[in-house]
Design a protein around this motif. Sequence first.
Motif, PDB file in Angstrom:
ATOM      1  N   THR A 298       0.739  -1.357  -0.152  1.00 44.01           N
ATOM      2  CA  THR A 298      -0.128  -0.102  -0.199  1.00 44.01           C
ATOM      3  C   THR A 298       0.844   1.245   0.047  1.00 44.01           C
ATOM      4  OG1 THR A 298      -1.788  -1.248   1.335  1.00 44.01           O
ATOM      5  CG2 THR A 298      -1.893   1.231   1.308  1.00 44.01           C
ATOM      6  N   PHE A 299       1.694   1.296   0.758  1.00 45.26           N
ATOM      7  CA  PHE A 299       2.655   2.540   1.124  1.00 45.26           C
ATOM      8  C   PHE A 299       3.717   2.591  -0.402  1.00 45.26           C
ATOM      9  CE2 PHE A 299       1.752   2.138   5.643  1.00 45.26           C
ATOM     10  CZ  PHE A 299       1.264   3.322   5.845  1.00 45.26           C
ATOM     11  N   GLN A 300       3.960   1.384  -0.817  1.00 47.03           N
ATOM     12  CA  GLN A 300       4.888   1.597  -2.005  1.00 47.03           C
ATOM     13  C   GLN A 300       4.008   2.286  -3.124  1.00 47.03           C
ATOM     14  OE1 GLN A 300       5.640  -2.732  -2.542  1.00 47.03           O
ATOM     15  NE2 GLN A 300       7.381  -2.777  -1.385  1.00 47.03           N
ATOM     16  N   ASP A 301       2.643   1.937  -3.141  1.00 45.90           N
ATOM     17  CA  ASP A 301       1.936   2.426  -4.230  1.00 45.90           C
ATOM     18  C   ASP A 301       1.757   3.948  -3.957  1.00 45.90           C
ATOM     19  OD1 ASP A 301      -0.181   2.493  -6.554  1.00 45.90           O
ATOM     20  OD2 ASP A 301      -1.652   3.074  -4.788  1.00 45.90           O
ATOM     21  N   MET A 302       1.462   4.166  -2.890  1.00 45.50           N
ATOM     22  CA  MET A 302       1.157   5.751  -2.234  1.00 45.50           C
ATOM     23  C   MET A 302       2.170   6.637  -2.566  1.00 45.50           C
ATOM     24  SD  MET A 302      -1.172   4.864   1.256  1.00 45.50           S
ATOM     25  CE  MET A 302      -0.985   6.862   1.695  1.00 45.50           C
ATOM     26  N   TYR A 303       3.360   6.258  -2.046  1.00 44.18           N
ATOM     27  CA  TYR A 303       4.496   7.008  -2.288  1.00 44.18           C
ATOM     28  C   TYR A 303       5.590   6.629  -3.103  1.00 44.18           C
ATOM     29  CZ  TYR A 303       2.744   8.297   2.578  1.00 44.18           C
ATOM     30  OH  TYR A 303       1.902   8.742   3.495  1.00 44.18           O
ATOM     31  N   ARG A 306       4.771   6.278  -7.273  1.00 45.39           N
ATOM     32  CA  ARG A 306       4.246   7.674  -7.823  1.00 45.39           C
ATOM     33  C   ARG A 306       5.263   8.709  -7.957  1.00 45.39           C
ATOM     34  NH1 ARG A 306      -1.915   8.197  -5.193  1.00 45.39           N
ATOM     35  NH2 ARG A 306      -2.482   6.174  -5.452  1.00 45.39           N
ATOM     36  N   ASN A 311       9.644  11.028  -2.751  1.00 44.84           N
ATOM     37  CA  ASN A 311       9.196  10.347  -1.579  1.00 44.84           C
ATOM     38  C   ASN A 311       9.875   9.184  -1.080  1.00 44.84           C
ATOM     39  OD1 ASN A 311       6.914  11.950  -1.753  1.00 44.84           O
ATOM     40  ND2 ASN A 311       5.866  10.637  -2.992  1.00 44.84           N
ATOM     41  N   TYR A 315       8.829   7.128   2.047  1.00 41.58           N
ATOM     42  CA  TYR A 315       8.648   5.685   1.866  1.00 41.58           C
ATOM     43  C   TYR A 315       9.220   4.594   2.695  1.00 41.58           C
ATOM     44  CZ  TYR A 315       9.405   0.881  -0.351  1.00 41.58           C
ATOM     45  OH  TYR A 315       9.445  -0.362  -0.297  1.00 41.58           O
ATOM     46  N   SER A 318       7.603   4.524   6.042  1.00 41.43           N
ATOM     47  CA  SER A 318       6.336   4.272   6.057  1.00 41.43           C
ATOM     48  C   SER A 318       6.014   2.554   5.927  1.00 41.43           C
ATOM     49  CB  SER A 318       5.134   4.886   5.351  1.00 41.43           C
ATOM     50  OG  SER A 318       5.752   4.809   3.981  1.00 41.43           O
TER      51      SER A 318
END
Length: 339
Positions: A298-303, A306, A311, A315, A318
Amino acid sequence: MTSSPVEVAEITPDGVASAVPGGDRSAKTRQLLGMKGAQTGDTSIWKIRLQLMKPITWIPLMWGVICGAASSGNYRWTLENVLISAACMFFAGPLLTGYTQTVNEYYDREIDAVNEPYRPIPSGAIAPSQVITQIWILLFAGIAIAYGLDRWAGHEFPTLTVMALGGSFIAYIYSAPPLKLKQNGWLGSYALGASYIALPWWAGHALFGDLNATIVILTLVYSLAGLGIAVVNDFKSVEGDRQFGLKSLPVMFGVTTAAWICVCMIDIFQVGVSLYLISIHENLYATILLLLVIPQITFQDMYFLRNPLENDVKYQASAQPFLVLGMLVAALALGRAGI
């Protein structure tokens, strides 16, 4: 009576100085710990020496020792064992990781002049001769403690001393010419990943148990996830690496592709370890390890995926705690299974 804020010059990662009202304490802390972002003004030689050692990088090695002790299945909570574990973490973290980082700072001083001009050597805060002295002191101190731990454990073969010597050699050829492993994106990143996961794990395991081929092979495989961690650190240096011909993965494949390689290496091999735990009937631990991968993705995709250039630190803060917790889960499972 109130005083007016004092303006302190800050140097940003692109080398541009700017005035920061009241000073940026967080920037000073980042520089002291060896993180991205820094501020000039430190005059204490001990703070400068600490910056060279990048304390933020000690944590994975110290954690690896804990995982190794857990996987041995023989660790008992006694005062003696706690003190011995602390000594092992000290030699793996502040001493030999500090040695590794100082060597890297010394041989990367020209690249850092482009990527991070505020670092101690390119900024002129410390002389190269002083850096060389620090390298030797850290090396000899680390090897001496490793030898003492071998004596405590009653090793007929000086396992920890050999690990210290081997790891120090790998650290040297990673940064120093003519080999300079970091010039090769794959080989250099794996050498760094194995140093972060396998070597300290072996040290902790050998200290309290018998290091065996299964643990060695499994942690070397796990180190492929560590390769992904190592790649994260290359994104902040991509411009300087490209200029000086270092073939890091972001330079070789581009930022976007390298980011995908990074996260896939971390996730795939962590899932692979969980499948191994299922094969030895440690299903509960395997399930916990798989569940820890979910917030990580999830955090890989969020930060990270992207915007890896902006980030990377966010990353790491998190997502990577779930990776290191997963390492401990795997270690506890191996210790319980008597591997």
